[in-house]
Design a protein around this motif. Structure first.
Motif, mmCIF file in Angstrom:
data_model
loop_
_atom_site.group_PDB
_atom_site.id
_atom_site.type_symbol
_atom_site.label_atom_id
_atom_site.label_comp_id
_atom_site.label_asym_id
_atom_site.label_seq_id
_atom_site.Cartn_x
_atom_site.Cartn_y
_atom_site.Cartn_z
ATOM 1 N N ALA A 52 61.946 44.389 109.588
ATOM 2 C CA ALA A 52 63.304 43.912 109.862
ATOM 3 C C ALA A 52 64.314 44.887 109.270
ATOM 4 C CB ALA A 52 63.508 42.525 109.270
ATOM 5 N N LYS A 53 65.440 45.041 109.943
ATOM 6 C CA LYS A 53 66.434 46.021 109.504
ATOM 7 C C LYS A 53 66.928 45.756 108.086
ATOM 8 C CE LYS A 53 70.299 43.619 111.670
ATOM 9 N NZ LYS A 53 71.368 43.700 112.651
ATOM 10 N N ASP A 54 66.974 44.512 107.673
ATOM 11 C CA ASP A 54 67.455 44.219 106.326
ATOM 12 C C ASP A 54 66.408 44.509 105.247
ATOM 13 O OD1 ASP A 54 65.991 42.007 107.363
ATOM 14 O OD2 ASP A 54 66.877 40.687 105.860
ATOM 15 N N LYS A 55 65.196 44.845 105.634
ATOM 16 C CA LYS A 55 64.127 45.181 104.686
ATOM 17 C C LYS A 55 63.764 46.670 104.719
ATOM 18 C CE LYS A 55 63.328 40.990 103.228
ATOM 19 N NZ LYS A 55 63.525 40.593 101.856
ATOM 20 N N LEU A 56 64.344 47.422 105.636
ATOM 21 C CA LEU A 56 63.958 48.817 105.849
ATOM 22 C C LEU A 56 64.124 49.673 104.601
ATOM 23 C CD1 LEU A 56 62.987 51.070 107.667
ATOM 24 C CD2 LEU A 56 65.329 51.368 108.446
ATOM 25 N N ILE A 57 65.280 49.632 103.957
ATOM 26 C CA ILE A 57 65.522 50.454 102.769
ATOM 27 C C ILE A 57 64.572 50.063 101.640
ATOM 28 C CG2 ILE A 57 67.212 51.114 101.014
ATOM 29 C CD1 ILE A 57 67.746 52.279 103.815
ATOM 30 N N GLU A 58 64.365 48.775 101.455
ATOM 31 C CA GLU A 58 63.453 48.291 100.413
ATOM 32 C C GLU A 58 62.029 48.813 100.640
ATOM 33 O OE1 GLU A 58 61.350 44.031 99.342
ATOM 34 O OE2 GLU A 58 63.384 44.004 100.131
ATOM 35 N N VAL A 59 61.552 48.702 101.870
ATOM 36 C CA VAL A 59 60.189 49.142 102.193
ATOM 37 C C VAL A 59 60.077 50.658 102.082
ATOM 38 C CG1 VAL A 59 58.478 49.303 104.041
ATOM 39 C CG2 VAL A 59 59.647 47.132 103.611
ATOM 40 N N ALA A 60 61.019 51.388 102.649
ATOM 41 C CA ALA A 60 60.967 52.850 102.612
ATOM 42 C C ALA A 60 61.030 53.367 101.174
ATOM 43 C CB ALA A 60 62.100 53.435 103.444
ATOM 44 N N THR A 61 61.861 52.751 100.361
ATOM 45 C CA THR A 61 61.972 53.158 98.963
ATOM 46 C C THR A 61 60.663 52.906 98.215
ATOM 47 O OG1 THR A 61 64.345 52.718 98.978
ATOM 48 C CG2 THR A 61 63.280 52.828 96.821
ATOM 49 N N ALA A 62 60.056 51.753 98.447
ATOM 50 C CA ALA A 62 58.770 51.443 97.807
ATOM 51 C C ALA A 62 57.689 52.417 98.250
ATOM 52 C CB ALA A 62 58.354 50.009 98.125
ATOM 53 N N LEU A 63 57.640 52.735 99.535
ATOM 54 C CA LEU A 63 56.634 53.678 100.033
ATOM 55 C C LEU A 63 56.835 55.072 99.441
ATOM 56 C CD1 LEU A 63 56.421 52.599 103.778
ATOM 57 C CD2 LEU A 63 54.669 52.276 102.018
ATOM 58 N N ARG A 64 58.072 55.419 99.143
ATOM 59 C CA ARG A 64 58.354 56.715 98.526
ATOM 60 C C ARG A 64 58.079 56.698 97.024
ATOM 61 N NH1 ARG A 64 64.427 58.089 97.966
ATOM 62 N NH2 ARG A 64 64.084 56.586 96.291
ATOM 63 N N ASP A 65 58.522 55.654 96.325
ATOM 64 C CA ASP A 65 58.559 55.675 94.867
ATOM 65 C C ASP A 65 57.330 55.106 94.167
ATOM 66 O OD1 ASP A 65 61.048 56.792 95.162
ATOM 67 O OD2 ASP A 65 62.160 54.969 94.630
ATOM 68 N N GLU A 66 56.630 54.186 94.802
ATOM 69 C CA GLU A 66 55.488 53.560 94.126
ATOM 70 C C GLU A 66 54.267 54.479 94.146
ATOM 71 O OE1 GLU A 66 54.858 49.567 95.548
ATOM 72 O OE2 GLU A 66 56.968 49.033 95.165
ATOM 73 N N ALA A 67 53.610 54.566 92.995
ATOM 74 C CA ALA A 67 52.482 55.486 92.821
ATOM 75 C C ALA A 67 51.338 55.237 93.805
ATOM 76 C CB ALA A 67 51.967 55.399 91.390
ATOM 77 N N ASP A 68 51.166 53.991 94.237
ATOM 78 C CA ASP A 68 50.085 53.687 95.182
ATOM 79 C C ASP A 68 50.315 54.326 96.549
ATOM 80 O OD1 ASP A 68 48.740 52.206 93.317
ATOM 81 O OD2 ASP A 68 49.450 50.268 94.052
ATOM 82 N N PHE A 69 51.562 54.716 96.829
ATOM 83 C CA PHE A 69 51.885 55.273 98.147
ATOM 84 C C PHE A 69 52.386 56.721 98.047
ATOM 85 C CE2 PHE A 69 52.570 50.644 98.384
ATOM 86 C CZ PHE A 69 51.518 50.340 99.239
ATOM 87 N N SER A 70 53.477 56.959 97.353
ATOM 88 C CA SER A 70 54.033 58.308 97.131
ATOM 89 C C SER A 70 54.263 59.102 98.411
ATOM 90 C CB SER A 70 53.141 59.111 96.174
ATOM 91 O OG SER A 70 53.069 58.471 94.931
#
Length: 76
Positions: A35-53
């Motif tokens: 959902a558009k209101d979750k995009l920044i949250e998800v993208a940031t987590a995928l970038r910043d969290e060590a499990d994803f990076s």
């Protein structure tokens, strides 16, 4: 889908739950709807969290359904 992608899909599903909806892919890629209101949250987590990076966003698509169903769509 190879084992690496299966493991990644399981990690994404465990982390994001119902926030993402996985879409079947015919080319072996992982594809999700968010959902558009979750995009920044998800993208940031995928970038910043060590499990994803993740380092690069390869593809982002959007569809505008604002006037969908009001008239017949025409192609050019």
């Amino acid at each position: 889908m190879n084992q690496r992608y299966q493991a990644l899909a399981a990690s994404i599903s465990a982390r994001f739950g119902d926030v993402l909806q996985q879409v079947d892919s015919t080319c072996g890629e992982l594809t999700y709807i968010v959902a558009k209101d979750k995009l920044i949250e998800v993208a940031t987590a995928l970038r910043d969290e060590a499990d994803f990076s993740f380092e690069t966003l390869i593809d982002l698509c959007g569809v505008d359904y604002l006037r969908y169903g009001e008239s017949v769509w025409q192609s050019r």
